[in-house]
Write a protein that holds these residues in place. Structure first.
Motif, PDB file in Angstrom:
ATOM      1  N   GLY A   1       0.813  -1.207   0.000  1.00 35.05           N
ATOM      2  CA  GLY A   1       0.000   0.000   0.000  1.00 35.05           C
ATOM      3  C   GLY A   1       0.846   1.256   0.000  1.00 35.05           C
TER       4      GLY A   1
ATOM      5  N   THR B   1       2.261   2.249  -3.367  1.00 36.02           N
ATOM      6  CA  THR B   1       1.407   3.020  -4.281  1.00 36.02           C
ATOM      7  C   THR B   1       1.113   4.414  -3.745  1.00 36.02           C
TER       8      THR B   1
ATOM      9  N   ASN C   1      -5.980  -0.768  -6.215  1.00 39.98           N
ATOM     10  CA  ASN C   1      -5.405  -1.229  -4.960  1.00 39.98           C
ATOM     11  C   ASN C   1      -6.173  -2.411  -4.383  1.00 39.98           C
TER      12      ASN C   1
ATOM     13  N   VAL D   1      -5.592  -1.525   0.271  1.00 36.56           N
ATOM     14  CA  VAL D   1      -4.745  -2.703   0.046  1.00 36.56           C
ATOM     15  C   VAL D   1      -4.801  -3.644   1.247  1.00 36.56           C
TER      16      VAL D   1
END
Length: 229
Positions: A8, A11, A107, A167
């Motif tokens: 996570g 990103t 995600n 995520v």
């Protein structure tokens, strides 16, 4: 959970870094145009290879196509509302909205494929695309009347935190999410991404940079496609 958190952050941090750069520095117009065009190229590659194609192969043209159009419709309507509300400052917020609308499904897909090689490919593709999209969006926010840098950065930070949580949540419930559901959200993300490109990112890149931005777009596509090959 640790792995999901790291994915996570992989990103979200590029998104936050890009936003901080765009909000802090007055980038030359050619640089901003090149970043937007490069980001558009990476997004084209992501839509075709990581989002719509898997949905098409899993669900077929009708279901995947309906989800694609739903994603595009949501972005177009939301973008129109933002434009009516903010006028000249709408582009930056529209790009942030695009980051959210395509980021949540992306995600989610990342979280449920976290243990596979495909998860790594999607992670890299999303991270590469998030930086120029955030730089361009944040820089465009500065044209908004009564612009407040701290407030804008807080909104981008909240978006980044939300993407990390997506995520983690998707990884936690991965065993209960069907392939059909993942395909649907991937196609939805693809539609939202296409609308971002057509309505916001590519027109603005051309307006700021001119005829040569097509080369930067092609480079972005090549980089993202190569990472996913």
């Amino acid at each position: 959970m640790l792995t999901a958190t790291l994915y996570g952050l992989g990103t979200a941090l590029p998104l936050l870094i890009g936003a901080a750069i765009g909000l802090r520095y007055d980038l030359p117009r050619p640089v901003l145009a090149a970043l937007m065009a490069f980001g558009a190229g990476t997004m084209v590659a992501a839509v075709s290879t990581e989002l719509f194609q898997p949905a098409f192969e899993t669900e077929g043209i009708w279901t995947a196509g309906a989800a694609l159009f739903a994603g595009a419709l949501v972005y177009v309507v939301a973008d129109r509302l933002i434009e009516n509300k903010l006028g000249a400052g709408a582009l930056g917020w529209a790009l942030m909205l695009g980051s959210l609308l395509d980021g949540i499904p992306e995600n989610t897909a990342l979280g449920v494929t976290i243990s596979s090689a495909g998860g790594v490919v999607l992670l890299v593709a999303v991270a590469v695309g998030n930086v120029p999209e955030a730089v361009a969006g944040a820089a465009s926010m500065r044209s908004q009347p009564n612009f407040n840098r701290s407030r804008a950065l807080s909104v981008w930070a909240a978006t980044a935190v939300l993407l990390v949580l997506v995520v983690i949540a998707a990884d936690a419930v991965a065993d209960t999410i069907s392939d059909s559901a993942i395909a649907t959200v991937q196609a939805f993300a693809g539609g939202a991404t296409i609308a971002v490109l057509a309505d916001s990112l590519m027109p603005e890149a051309y307006r700021e940079g001119g005829w040569w931005v097509g080369l930067s777009t092609a480079l972005g596509f090549l980089v993202a496609f190569g990472l996913g090959a």
